[in-house]
Structure formats: C-alpha cells, structure tokens
Enzyme design. Sequence first.
Site, PDB file in Angstrom:
ATOM      1  N   GLY A 218       0.860  -1.177   0.000  1.00  0.00           N
ATOM      2  CA  GLY A 218       0.000   0.000   0.000  1.00  0.00           C
ATOM      3  C   GLY A 218       0.898   1.228   0.000  1.00  0.00           C
ATOM      4  O   GLY A 218       1.916   1.271   0.708  1.00  0.00           O
ATOM      5  N   ALA A 219       0.498   2.223  -0.802  1.00  0.00           N
ATOM      6  CA  ALA A 219       1.394   3.352  -1.067  1.00  0.00           C
ATOM      7  C   ALA A 219       1.825   4.110   0.189  1.00  0.00           C
ATOM      8  O   ALA A 219       2.991   4.499   0.313  1.00  0.00           O
ATOM      9  CB  ALA A 219       0.713   4.304  -2.047  1.00  0.00           C
ATOM     10  N   ALA A 220       0.900   4.320   1.114  1.00  0.00           N
ATOM     11  CA  ALA A 220       1.266   5.078   2.312  1.00  0.00           C
ATOM     12  C   ALA A 220       2.179   4.241   3.211  1.00  0.00           C
ATOM     13  O   ALA A 220       3.197   4.740   3.709  1.00  0.00           O
ATOM     14  CB  ALA A 220       0.014   5.489   3.077  1.00  0.00           C
TER      15      ALA A 220
ATOM     16  N   ARG B 119       9.531  -0.878  -5.180  1.00  0.00           N
ATOM     17  CA  ARG B 119       8.172  -0.767  -5.721  1.00  0.00           C
ATOM     18  C   ARG B 119       8.177   0.468  -6.638  1.00  0.00           C
ATOM     19  O   ARG B 119       7.781   1.565  -6.234  1.00  0.00           O
ATOM     20  CB  ARG B 119       7.131  -0.584  -4.593  1.00  0.00           C
ATOM     21  CG  ARG B 119       6.988  -1.698  -3.578  1.00  0.00           C
ATOM     22  CD  ARG B 119       6.539  -3.056  -4.066  1.00  0.00           C
ATOM     23  NE  ARG B 119       5.398  -3.162  -4.929  1.00  0.00           N
ATOM     24  CZ  ARG B 119       4.124  -3.279  -4.534  1.00  0.00           C
ATOM     25  NH1 ARG B 119       3.813  -3.281  -3.261  1.00  0.00           N
ATOM     26  NH2 ARG B 119       3.142  -3.426  -5.427  1.00  0.00           N
TER      27      ARG B 119
ATOM     28  N   CYS C 210      -8.812  -3.287  -5.014  1.00  0.00           N
ATOM     29  CA  CYS C 210      -7.570  -3.451  -4.263  1.00  0.00           C
ATOM     30  C   CYS C 210      -7.787  -3.132  -2.784  1.00  0.00           C
ATOM     31  O   CYS C 210      -8.906  -3.281  -2.265  1.00  0.00           O
ATOM     32  CB  CYS C 210      -6.442  -2.623  -4.864  1.00  0.00           C
ATOM     33  SG  CYS C 210      -4.805  -3.112  -4.269  1.00  0.00           S
TER      34      CYS C 210
ATOM     35  N   ASP D 291      -1.395   4.939  -6.054  1.00  0.00           N
ATOM     36  CA  ASP D 291       0.046   4.787  -5.843  1.00  0.00           C
ATOM     37  C   ASP D 291       0.764   6.039  -6.286  1.00  0.00           C
ATOM     38  O   ASP D 291       1.721   6.484  -5.669  1.00  0.00           O
ATOM     39  CB  ASP D 291       0.581   3.552  -6.567  1.00  0.00           C
ATOM     40  CG  ASP D 291       0.395   2.345  -5.683  1.00  0.00           C
ATOM     41  OD1 ASP D 291      -0.726   1.821  -5.635  1.00  0.00           O
ATOM     42  OD2 ASP D 291       1.362   1.973  -4.984  1.00  0.00           O
TER      43      ASP D 291
ATOM     44  N   ASN E 100      -2.577   3.075 -10.295  1.00  0.00           N
ATOM     45  CA  ASN E 100      -3.114   2.280  -9.176  1.00  0.00           C
ATOM     46  C   ASN E 100      -3.168   0.820  -9.634  1.00  0.00           C
ATOM     47  O   ASN E 100      -2.849   0.488 -10.791  1.00  0.00           O
ATOM     48  CB  ASN E 100      -4.501   2.814  -8.767  1.00  0.00           C
ATOM     49  CG  ASN E 100      -4.955   2.281  -7.422  1.00  0.00           C
ATOM     50  OD1 ASN E 100      -4.231   2.365  -6.434  1.00  0.00           O
ATOM     51  ND2 ASN E 100      -6.146   1.724  -7.372  1.00  0.00           N
ATOM     52  N   LYS E 101      -3.597  -0.034  -8.739  1.00  0.00           N
ATOM     53  CA  LYS E 101      -3.586  -1.485  -8.970  1.00  0.00           C
ATOM     54  C   LYS E 101      -4.137  -1.869 -10.336  1.00  0.00           C
ATOM     55  O   LYS E 101      -5.145  -1.314 -10.786  1.00  0.00           O
ATOM     56  CB  LYS E 101      -4.399  -2.137  -7.848  1.00  0.00           C
ATOM     57  CG  LYS E 101      -4.478  -3.638  -7.866  1.00  0.00           C
ATOM     58  CD  LYS E 101      -3.139  -4.314  -7.913  1.00  0.00           C
ATOM     59  CE  LYS E 101      -2.176  -3.867  -6.832  1.00  0.00           C
ATOM     60  NZ  LYS E 101      -0.783  -4.334  -7.046  1.00  0.00           N
TER      61      LYS E 101
ATOM     62  N   LYS F  57       1.581  11.453  -2.709  1.00  0.00           N
ATOM     63  CA  LYS F  57       1.419  10.500  -3.814  1.00  0.00           C
ATOM     64  C   LYS F  57       1.413  11.212  -5.165  1.00  0.00           C
ATOM     65  O   LYS F  57       1.205  10.577  -6.198  1.00  0.00           O
ATOM     66  CB  LYS F  57       0.134   9.693  -3.620  1.00  0.00           C
ATOM     67  CG  LYS F  57       0.208   8.814  -2.370  1.00  0.00           C
ATOM     68  CD  LYS F  57      -1.100   8.169  -2.046  1.00  0.00           C
ATOM     69  CE  LYS F  57      -0.974   7.327  -0.772  1.00  0.00           C
ATOM     70  NZ  LYS F  57      -2.265   6.900  -0.250  1.00  0.00           N
TER      71      LYS F  57
HETATM   72  C1  RUB Z   1      -1.959  -1.130  -3.432  1.00  0.00           C
HETATM   73  C2  RUB Z   1      -2.819  -0.162  -4.170  1.00  0.00           C
HETATM   74  C3  RUB Z   1      -3.540   0.880  -3.347  1.00  0.00           C
HETATM   75  C4  RUB Z   1      -2.659   2.115  -3.230  1.00  0.00           C
HETATM   76  C5  RUB Z   1      -3.171   3.091  -2.169  1.00  0.00           C
HETATM   77  O1  RUB Z   1      -1.139  -1.916  -4.288  1.00  0.00           O
HETATM   78  O2  RUB Z   1      -2.897  -0.152  -5.381  1.00  0.00           O
HETATM   79  O3  RUB Z   1      -4.735   1.270  -3.964  1.00  0.00           O
HETATM   80  O4  RUB Z   1      -1.349   1.745  -2.862  1.00  0.00           O
HETATM   81  O5  RUB Z   1      -3.065   2.517  -0.879  1.00  0.00           O
HETATM   82  P1  RUB Z   1      -0.121  -3.004  -3.649  1.00  0.00           P
HETATM   83  P2  RUB Z   1      -3.101   3.401   0.465  1.00  0.00           P
HETATM   84  O6  RUB Z   1      -0.941  -3.950  -2.835  1.00  0.00           O
HETATM   85  O7  RUB Z   1       0.530  -3.644  -4.819  1.00  0.00           O
HETATM   86  O8  RUB Z   1       0.867  -2.240  -2.794  1.00  0.00           O
HETATM   87  O9  RUB Z   1      -4.378   4.223   0.402  1.00  0.00           O
HETATM   88  O10 RUB Z   1      -3.114   2.370   1.567  1.00  0.00           O
HETATM   89  O11 RUB Z   1      -1.892   4.268   0.500  1.00  0.00           O
END
Ligand code: RUB
Length: 289
Positions: free
Chosen positions: A20-22, A53, A117, A188, A198-199, A224
């Site tokens: 997840g990006a964060a 990543r 996702c 992302d 994004n995914k 982001k």
């Molecule tokens: C995760 C993904 C999420 C973004 C945002 O991909 O696509 O939509 O990262 O996440 P992966 P968040 O599982 O390949 O990392 O809102 O938690 O930052």
Amino acid sequence: MANGDFDATVEGIRTMRIRGAAAIANAAADAMAQAAVEGRKLEDARRTLLATRPSAVSLANAVNYVFECSESGEGPVADRVRRSAEDFKEYSAKAREGVIANARSLVVDYRRYLTHCNSTAVVNTFREAHRSGRRFEVYATETRPWGQGHLTVSSLAEAGIDVTLIVDSAAGYILSSEDVSAVLFGADTVTVNGSLVNKIGTSGIAAAAHSLEIPVYVLAETFKFAPTSIRPTIEERPPEEVLPEPIHGVRVKNPVFDVTPPEHITGIVTENGMIAPNLAREVSFRKEA
Ligand code: RUB
C-alpha cells in the site's frame, strides 16, 4: 523507529509484507533511518529502496525527502535522518486523516459503492462514514493475483459495513446492474497531468464507470503526487504470483499497476480538499526539507 535492520525492511517492501502506497512510504522513511544507524551509504540505500516498488511515487517522495534532509542541518547524520523520517511519518499520518475527513461526505446513506484493491485511505473513509452513522453497501473486487480485496472485505466486515466480494471481471457488470453510486480508488501515484497509477484493473473499472456516468473518486495524500513525471514506471512482478505451477510453453506477464487517464476521474481528494485531475500539477509534493 530507526531500530531494526535495513535489509529486513527492504525485503518486507519487496515481498509485499508491507504494502500500500502510504505504508511503503513510511517504511521506506524508516529504512533510511535504519541505513544511517547501520553506517550504510545513504545514496546506496536510496537507490535500493527506489527499486523495490517502482510505481509508487509515495515511496520516492519519502526517500528523497529524508535523503535531502540528511544533507544539511545540525548533529550527527543518523540523528538528522531519524528526525526527518519521523517528520515525514507525522506529516503522512496527518495527510491521511485530512483525506479521510474530506472524503467522508462522498459516502452517503443507502447508496452502493465499489472499490478495487486495498487502499487504507478508502477503507478508513468507509469505516469513518459508518462510524458516523451512515449505512451503505460496498462492492470490493478480489484483486488478482495477490488478493488484496480480501483484506478490504475483512476490514469492512469487521467494522460492520455491508460488503460484497466480487471477482475482478465482474466489476463492469456490477456497475451496470447494481445501481452503484460511485467508485472510490486509492492511489500509488498521481502524475502531473492528473492520471492515476493504481492497482492493475483500475483503468478498466474507471472506463466502465465513465461510460455509465458513475463518478470516480481518487483518494490521494499529496505525497502520492509525482513532481514531474507523466510517464510512470509500471512494476512487473514474478510470474509465480499468477501461475504458481508453470504450464509448459506458457509465458506469464504480470504488470501490477495501470494508468487511468484524467478524463475518467471525477475528482481527486487530497488533505487540502478535492481537485479536478487537471489541477494535479498544482499539488505536486513539495514538502520542504
Ligand atoms: C496497493 C494499491 C492501493 C494504493 C493506495 O497496491 O494499489 O490502492 O497503494 O493505498 P499493492 P493506500 O498492494 O501492490 O501495494 O491508500 O493504503 O496508500
């Protein structure tokens, strides 16, 4: 949080134990601090982290911010790096809260939503809306091949939200047949021209929603946003994630992100409010070191 092992954190990000990006941005900031404690060259640590990543500019923004902070200021370098990593994480937590506060009003009573996702920003927005008394339904895709949608449905169900799991290929049908009010995605990366990285599968769902005139909202903290790039790198992951047992004579291609054009996005919710995608260049991550 600087204790621990740089290699272990890198491996955690690469293998998606941390994802997840964060979350990966925060972990990468910590990894820079670990690298400094371990006496590694920060330029090497930065390069290693950027390769883990490559589609998530959140990670690059975090690592570059910490790196730039390490180059000036008072005290030993390890202290400066640790302080800037903590500073980034504090900023990112506040930004997340701001996004959720601004996105909450998108979720209203007796409506249906679809997500893809597992985005912490999206899941927490639904949870927050539910906590404040709204009652609504969520459709969540399974998200092949890694299955992040299972995390999404578990979190939503645990919060008492009415949630339905669908296979990825059902998204278009569900949008057209189940009276879905809006689609919510995490991000992302948001590029300078307002495209969303994004995914994998996001762009197809957004195109279907656009053709059905269903609004598409992206929840993205400002870290982001890509400062310059409109050509994101699309991460490809190992074929075994798709096909654990190889089939003789069959190649597997496993791109794990895609790019949704700004025309298919209704609004991008940041901690500073919602913007039209064509204003993305105005909100590029510019946290001063
Ligand atoms: C995760 C993904 C999420 C973004 C945002 O991909 O696509 O939509 O990262 O996440 P992966 P968040 O599982 O390949 O990392 O809102 O938690 O930052």
